[in-house]
Scaffold this motif. Structure first.
Motif, PDB file in Angstrom:
ATOM      1  N   GLY A  16       6.877  -9.956   9.954  1.00  0.00           N
ATOM      2  CA  GLY A  16       5.926  -9.965  11.066  1.00  0.00           C
ATOM      3  C   GLY A  16       4.499  -9.940  10.570  1.00  0.00           C
ATOM      4  O   GLY A  16       4.232 -10.139   9.390  1.00  0.00           O
ATOM      5  N   ASP A  17       3.571  -9.677  11.497  1.00  0.00           N
ATOM      6  CA  ASP A  17       2.138  -9.748  11.196  1.00  0.00           C
ATOM      7  C   ASP A  17       1.789 -11.106  10.608  1.00  0.00           C
ATOM      8  O   ASP A  17       1.241 -11.216   9.514  1.00  0.00           O
ATOM      9  CB  ASP A  17       1.718  -8.606  10.270  1.00  0.00           C
ATOM     10  N   ASN A  18       2.149 -12.129  11.354  1.00  0.00           N
ATOM     11  CA  ASN A  18       1.895 -13.511  10.946  1.00  0.00           C
ATOM     12  C   ASN A  18       0.615 -14.060  11.555  1.00  0.00           C
ATOM     13  O   ASN A  18       0.256 -15.201  11.326  1.00  0.00           O
ATOM     14  CB  ASN A  18       3.052 -14.393  11.410  1.00  0.00           C
TER      15      ASN A  18
ATOM     16  N   GLY B  99       5.578  -7.627  15.046  1.00  0.00           N
ATOM     17  CA  GLY B  99       4.382  -7.625  15.885  1.00  0.00           C
ATOM     18  C   GLY B  99       3.191  -8.364  15.306  1.00  0.00           C
ATOM     19  O   GLY B  99       3.195  -8.803  14.161  1.00  0.00           O
ATOM     20  N   ASP B 100       2.142  -8.486  16.150  1.00  0.00           N
ATOM     21  CA  ASP B 100       0.917  -9.227  15.823  1.00  0.00           C
ATOM     22  C   ASP B 100       1.230 -10.689  15.513  1.00  0.00           C
ATOM     23  O   ASP B 100       1.103 -11.148  14.367  1.00  0.00           O
ATOM     24  CB  ASP B 100       0.149  -8.557  14.675  1.00  0.00           C
ATOM     25  N   TYR B 101       1.588 -11.401  16.595  1.00  0.00           N
ATOM     26  CA  TYR B 101       1.998 -12.797  16.468  1.00  0.00           C
ATOM     27  C   TYR B 101       0.819 -13.750  16.684  1.00  0.00           C
ATOM     28  O   TYR B 101       0.824 -14.868  16.195  1.00  0.00           O
ATOM     29  CB  TYR B 101       3.108 -13.106  17.476  1.00  0.00           C
TER      30      TYR B 101
ATOM     31  N   GLY C 294       2.755  -6.126  19.216  1.00  0.00           N
ATOM     32  CA  GLY C 294       1.667  -5.716  18.331  1.00  0.00           C
ATOM     33  C   GLY C 294       0.375  -5.515  19.109  1.00  0.00           C
ATOM     34  O   GLY C 294       0.237  -6.005  20.238  1.00  0.00           O
ATOM     35  N   ASN C 295      -0.565  -4.829  18.490  1.00  0.00           N
ATOM     36  CA  ASN C 295      -1.832  -4.580  19.179  1.00  0.00           C
ATOM     37  C   ASN C 295      -2.607  -5.863  19.437  1.00  0.00           C
ATOM     38  O   ASN C 295      -3.400  -5.943  20.376  1.00  0.00           O
ATOM     39  CB  ASN C 295      -2.698  -3.593  18.386  1.00  0.00           C
ATOM     40  N   HIS C 296      -2.363  -6.921  18.649  1.00  0.00           N
ATOM     41  CA  HIS C 296      -3.035  -8.195  18.874  1.00  0.00           C
ATOM     42  C   HIS C 296      -2.364  -9.026  19.972  1.00  0.00           C
ATOM     43  O   HIS C 296      -2.908 -10.045  20.377  1.00  0.00           O
ATOM     44  CB  HIS C 296      -3.062  -9.017  17.579  1.00  0.00           C
ATOM     45  N   ASP C 297      -1.174  -8.607  20.411  1.00  0.00           N
ATOM     46  CA  ASP C 297      -0.399  -9.410  21.358  1.00  0.00           C
ATOM     47  C   ASP C 297      -0.635  -9.030  22.800  1.00  0.00           C
ATOM     48  O   ASP C 297       0.052  -9.509  23.711  1.00  0.00           O
ATOM     49  CB  ASP C 297       1.103  -9.281  21.036  1.00  0.00           C
TER      50      ASP C 297
ATOM     51  N   ALA D  62       8.919  -0.363  15.549  1.00  0.00           N
ATOM     52  CA  ALA D  62       7.696  -0.389  16.356  1.00  0.00           C
ATOM     53  C   ALA D  62       6.662  -1.142  15.531  1.00  0.00           C
ATOM     54  O   ALA D  62       6.856  -1.358  14.325  1.00  0.00           O
ATOM     55  CB  ALA D  62       7.205   1.018  16.673  1.00  0.00           C
ATOM     56  N   HIS D  63       5.570  -1.533  16.147  1.00  0.00           N
ATOM     57  CA  HIS D  63       4.554  -2.250  15.355  1.00  0.00           C
ATOM     58  C   HIS D  63       3.844  -1.307  14.387  1.00  0.00           C
ATOM     59  O   HIS D  63       3.643  -1.628  13.219  1.00  0.00           O
ATOM     60  CB  HIS D  63       3.550  -2.913  16.296  1.00  0.00           C
ATOM     61  N   GLN D  64       3.456  -0.148  14.857  1.00  0.00           N
ATOM     62  CA  GLN D  64       2.639   0.741  14.029  1.00  0.00           C
ATOM     63  C   GLN D  64       3.525   1.718  13.250  1.00  0.00           C
ATOM     64  O   GLN D  64       4.452   2.299  13.801  1.00  0.00           O
ATOM     65  CB  GLN D  64       1.633   1.491  14.905  1.00  0.00           C
TER      66      GLN D  64
ATOM     67  N   GLY E 112       5.141  -2.802  11.106  1.00  0.00           N
ATOM     68  CA  GLY E 112       4.229  -3.755  10.490  1.00  0.00           C
ATOM     69  C   GLY E 112       2.841  -3.137  10.498  1.00  0.00           C
ATOM     70  O   GLY E 112       2.651  -2.028  10.035  1.00  0.00           O
ATOM     71  N   HIS E 113       1.858  -3.867  11.069  1.00  0.00           N
ATOM     72  CA  HIS E 113       0.484  -3.373  11.257  1.00  0.00           C
ATOM     73  C   HIS E 113      -0.297  -3.379   9.950  1.00  0.00           C
ATOM     74  O   HIS E 113      -1.405  -3.895   9.908  1.00  0.00           O
ATOM     75  CB  HIS E 113       0.512  -1.980  11.883  1.00  0.00           C
ATOM     76  N   ASP E 114       0.221  -2.774   8.897  1.00  0.00           N
ATOM     77  CA  ASP E 114      -0.355  -2.929   7.551  1.00  0.00           C
ATOM     78  C   ASP E 114       0.185  -4.227   6.975  1.00  0.00           C
ATOM     79  O   ASP E 114       1.409  -4.416   6.920  1.00  0.00           O
ATOM     80  CB  ASP E 114       0.051  -1.767   6.641  1.00  0.00           C
TER      81      ASP E 114
HETATM   82 FE   LIG Z   1      -1.469  -4.536  14.192  1.00  0.00          FE
END
Ligand SMILES: [Fe+2]
Length: 527
Positions: free
Chosen positions: A141-143, A176-178, A214-217, A291-293, A330-332
């Motif tokens: 993730g985090d792509n 997350g963060d797609y 994710g927080n960006h989603d 979870a994302h974080q 993910g997140h990091d």
């Molecule tokens: Fe994130």
């Protein structure tokens, strides 16, 4: 004659576009219009998919989208050249969802979706094996693109997807963060999410994909969640709930939402209560939570699920109490694996977004292959060159792993602060020694002197085997831990007996001296 010439010219003009390829020739089936009269159906244009979703050991959901309402047929079977089973729906729709039931457990099925006579390619997927049987999960993730101005998906993400397709996994979890950002502009959001699904649908042809938010989603930070794009990209259980659980091959999967509106970076309130019930009520012995974080971030220190230490410790304790095997996040934008009291914490955030360089390494684009079978789990982090970068196996039977993580108060000034230590299992005894000094069962703050200090940490397991790590803390480097200069550490394998306490040494020397004196006195008296 003139009439005949005119007719010939007209006929040639009619045929010309066909020769030039200007008219698309497509097999068209008649469909029944609502009134019941037959009309010629338009050829289908597949906007999405087909993808395979919600796969169990006996069922699956095939999804695809056409650019206009059309009928739906899925032909499928156990042989690529013999799709002998069919499910059809004559209701014309744009989003096609065809459920396949009565499938054989642990089998490869081939399928083809058709709308208005236009058929997709033939794809295949695996049904879940029996509970406890071996299956392969991929986590990545985090792509997301690096900017919102040029929301092109990273090439690394597309390349990773090709590698994951070649792995032929049973199930994929995305962390997350797609996309880079969800905005107030519907057309912008459609564009950026289409760029994402254009890539993930290539993978979704073959394997069910589940993703955490994710927080960006989401645009939760600006007041509106706008989760419709996230839900549109995936076919998942319990939509529109952003957290849910399901069982697969005897493993209980729980996907959490770390991006609650006004509570991002927390698992709390209704969701936490639900999580407690979810982990309590499942009878599955192996539990994977995502979870994302992360709970133990390396880059987003104190700005992930560790922003509230009480809630972070509560989650860790819950995972320990409920025997959660894996917490994936993910997140990091890196890979990390940290085992805390038996719970494996994995960060799989190297899916294509700009990498994060921290003192702990792991800054490479990757996916994680998780091989699961009864009571055993193998974790393999694989980079873009298909090189294995990390490998870890459960059950783990090595010595206690000792890891240092963030400074408790996250200050840039190290003097007087405490590093945080985590142990792969609950140690029977822990000892600390600053600068080779005496052992202490409690860790005191950094020595005041602004030099490089050593800290020996010893942990004894239930079988009286000692693990030892030596950490170097550079108390005059104000940039640690955000500096790329890592705090070095060494591991001592073998019998890592703790250093002898100075007072203990004095005591032993004293006892020996006393014995020698007594022996000499006795001898002297005899003479
Ligand atoms: Fe994130």
């Amino acid at each position: 004659m003139r009439r005949s010439v005119s007719f010939s010219i007209a006929f040639a003009l009619f045929l010309l576009p066909l020769f030039l390829g200007l008219v698309e020739t497509t097999t068209q089936n008649p469909v029944i219009a609502p009134e019941g009269s037959f009309i010629e159906a338009a050829p289908a244009h597949f906007v999405r998919g087909p993808t395979v979703n919600l796969v169990t050991n006996n069922s699956a959901l095939i999804f695809w989208r056409t650019d206009a309402p059309m009928n739906s047929t899925v032909d499928y079977g156990l042989e690529e050249l013999n799709l002998n089973l069919t499910v059809s729906n004559s209701t014309v729709v744009g989003d096609h969802r065809i459920a396949l039931a009565g499938l054989a457990m642990g089998s490869t099925y081939y399928y083809q979706a058709t709308s208005n006579g236009t058929a997709s390619d033939v794809y295949c997927f695996k049904t879940a094996p029996a509970d406890g049987a071996e299956f392969k999960m991929i986590v990545f993730g985090d792509n997301r693109p690096s900017t919102d101005a040029a929301p092109v998906q990273p090439q690394e993400f597309s390349d990773l997807v090709d590698l994951v397709i070649a792995e032929r996994p049973h199930i994929v979890i995305m962390t997350g963060d797609y996309v880079h950002v969800v905005t107030e502009s519907h057309s912008y959001n459609l564009d950026v999410w289409e760029r994402f699904t254009n890539i993930t649908d290539r993978l979704g042809h073959y394997v069910p994909i589940y993703g955490v938010l994710g927080n960006h989603d989401t645009s939760a930070y600006t007041g509106t969640l706008r989760l419709e794009y996230f839900f549109d990209a995936f076919e998942m259980y319990d939509e529109p709930s952003p957290y849910f659980s399901f069982d697969y091959a005897g493993v209980h999967f729980t996907l959490l939402n770390s991006e609650e509106q006004y509570d991002n970076g927390r698992i709390t309130g209704t969701q936490y209560d639900w999580l407690v019930d979810d982990l309590t009520n499942t009878s599955r012995s192996m539990k994977f939570v995502f979870a994302h974080q992360p709970l133990y971030p390396l880059q987003h220190i104190t700005s992930a699920l560790d922003r509230n230490m009480t809630e972070m410790n509560r989650l860790q304790q819950l995972f320990e109490d409920k025997n959660v095997t894996l917490f994936g996040a993910g997140h990091d934008h890196l890979f990390d694996r940290l085992t805390v009291n038996g719970v494996v914490h994995m960060i799989a955030g190297g899916g294509g977004a700009p990498l994060y360089h921290t003192p702990w390494g792991g800054a490479f684009y990757h996916y994680v292959k998780v091989d699961v079978s009864s009571g055993q789990v193998g974790f393999t982090a694989i980079d873009l060159s298909s090189v294995t970068r990390e490998q870890y196996q459960l059950p783990y039977d090595g010595p206690i792993e000792i890891e240092a993580r963030f400074l408790a108060n996250n200050t840039l000034k190290l003097n007087g602060t405490l590093p945080q230590f985590y142990f792969s299992e609950n140690p029977a005894e822990v000892l600390y020694s600053w600068d080779g000094g005496s052992n202490s069962t409690t860790l005191t703050g950094f020595p005041d002197e602004p030099i490089e200090h050593t800290l020996d940490v010893y942990a004894r397991d239930s079988e009286d085997l000692w693990s030892h790590e030596r950490f170097l803390f550079n108390t005059f480097n104000p940039n640690w831990p955000s500096s790329t200069t890592p705090p070095t550490s060494t591991t001592t394998n073998g019998p890592p007996a703790p250093p002898m306490d100075f007072t203990l040494v004095l005591g032993i020397v004293g006892v020996i001296s006393a014995v020698v004196v007594i022996v000499l006195l006795v001898r002297f008296k005899r003479k």
